[in-house]
Design a protein around this motif. Sequence first.
Motif, PDB file in Angstrom:
ATOM      1  N   LEU A   1       0.826  -1.212   0.000  1.00 25.17           N
ATOM      2  CA  LEU A   1       0.000   0.000   0.000  1.00 25.17           C
ATOM      3  C   LEU A   1       0.859   1.260   0.000  1.00 25.17           C
ATOM      4  O   LEU A   1       0.535   2.249  -0.665  1.00 25.17           O
ATOM      5  N   ILE A   2       1.978   1.237   0.712  1.00 24.19           N
ATOM      6  CA  ILE A   2       2.869   2.404   0.762  1.00 24.19           C
ATOM      7  C   ILE A   2       3.392   2.714  -0.635  1.00 24.19           C
ATOM      8  O   ILE A   2       3.377   3.862  -1.077  1.00 24.19           O
ATOM      9  N   LYS A   3       3.836   1.684  -1.345  1.00 23.66           N
ATOM     10  CA  LYS A   3       4.326   1.876  -2.709  1.00 23.66           C
ATOM     11  C   LYS A   3       3.199   2.354  -3.627  1.00 23.66           C
ATOM     12  O   LYS A   3       3.394   3.269  -4.434  1.00 23.66           O
TER      13      LYS A   3
ATOM     14  N   TYR B   1       3.304   5.852  -5.660  1.00 22.74           N
ATOM     15  CA  TYR B   1       3.211   5.948  -7.126  1.00 22.74           C
ATOM     16  C   TYR B   1       1.963   6.707  -7.555  1.00 22.74           C
ATOM     17  O   TYR B   1       2.001   7.470  -8.526  1.00 22.74           O
ATOM     18  N   ALA B   2       0.875   6.529  -6.835  1.00 19.34           N
ATOM     19  CA  ALA B   2      -0.354   7.272  -7.158  1.00 19.34           C
ATOM     20  C   ALA B   2      -0.141   8.776  -7.005  1.00 19.34           C
ATOM     21  O   ALA B   2      -0.725   9.575  -7.744  1.00 19.34           O
ATOM     22  N   GLY B   3       0.711   9.157  -6.062  1.00 19.61           N
ATOM     23  CA  GLY B   3       1.011  10.573  -5.869  1.00 19.61           C
ATOM     24  C   GLY B   3       1.720  11.196  -7.053  1.00 19.61           C
ATOM     25  O   GLY B   3       1.762  12.429  -7.185  1.00 19.61           O
TER      26      GLY B   3
ATOM     27  N   ILE C   1       2.495  13.640 -13.642  1.00 17.29           N
ATOM     28  CA  ILE C   1       2.562  13.064 -14.989  1.00 17.29           C
ATOM     29  C   ILE C   1       1.377  13.530 -15.829  1.00 17.29           C
ATOM     30  O   ILE C   1       1.541  13.944 -16.980  1.00 17.29           O
ATOM     31  N   GLY C   2       0.193  13.488 -15.243  1.00 14.63           N
ATOM     32  CA  GLY C   2      -1.004  13.887 -15.970  1.00 14.63           C
ATOM     33  C   GLY C   2      -1.001  15.347 -16.387  1.00 14.63           C
ATOM     34  O   GLY C   2      -1.374  15.683 -17.516  1.00 14.63           O
TER      35      GLY C   2
ATOM     36  N   THR D   1      11.143  10.784  -6.139  1.00 12.33           N
ATOM     37  CA  THR D   1      11.738  12.118  -6.277  1.00 12.33           C
ATOM     38  C   THR D   1      12.307  12.320  -7.680  1.00 12.33           C
ATOM     39  O   THR D   1      12.210  13.418  -8.231  1.00 12.33           O
ATOM     40  N   THR D   2      12.870  11.290  -8.259  1.00 12.36           N
ATOM     41  CA  THR D   2      13.381  11.396  -9.629  1.00 12.36           C
ATOM     42  C   THR D   2      12.265  11.774 -10.594  1.00 12.36           C
ATOM     43  O   THR D   2      12.415  12.684 -11.419  1.00 12.36           O
ATOM     44  N   VAL D   3      11.127  11.099 -10.483  1.00 13.67           N
ATOM     45  CA  VAL D   3       9.994  11.405 -11.368  1.00 13.67           C
ATOM     46  C   VAL D   3       9.478  12.818 -11.099  1.00 13.67           C
ATOM     47  O   VAL D   3       9.167  13.569 -12.028  1.00 13.67           O
ATOM     48  N   VAL D   4       9.419  13.203  -9.839  1.00 14.73           N
ATOM     49  CA  VAL D   4       8.939  14.548  -9.482  1.00 14.73           C
ATOM     50  C   VAL D   4       9.861  15.620 -10.073  1.00 14.73           C
ATOM     51  O   VAL D   4       9.400  16.585 -10.685  1.00 14.73           O
TER      52      VAL D   4
END
Length: 139
Positions: free
Chosen positions: A4-6, A10-12, A17-18, A125-128
């Motif tokens: 659930l944490i992961k 990822y949902a965050g 991305i959207g 953080t990389t994706v952010v």
Amino acid sequence: MQPLIKQLGYAGLLPFIGLNALTFTDILPQSLVYLYFTQYSAVLLSFFGGVHWYDAISSNKPAHQMYVAMLPTIVGWICLTQTGAPWVLGVLSISYLLMMFYDKQVLTLPKEMVVAYTKLRMQLTTVVVLSHALMIFSR
């Protein structure tokens, strides 16, 4: 680490991305996409301060961690008041990196979570940060 944490981590990423994807469409005016991106980024950054606030009070940490816990909220709020300024997304992006490095040094985590949390935080953080860069260059 619980699945659930992961999943929630990822949902965050979905708004980052959207909203970046929306910059390539005419669904919303670009100014609104940028505003929504900045708002979400500032609010999410504030969340990381809460993590340190809880860690400081539950682990009886030195007062400096409580002061640092307030910084993401203050930085996020300043960025919200200056949404149109060209430096805002850069400041938010750098703040995410700084909080990730601070987390690694200061957070009190059970030994079995340290590696998994650090790996997850680096991925998120990389994706952010990349999302912030894409939003900056798509303006």
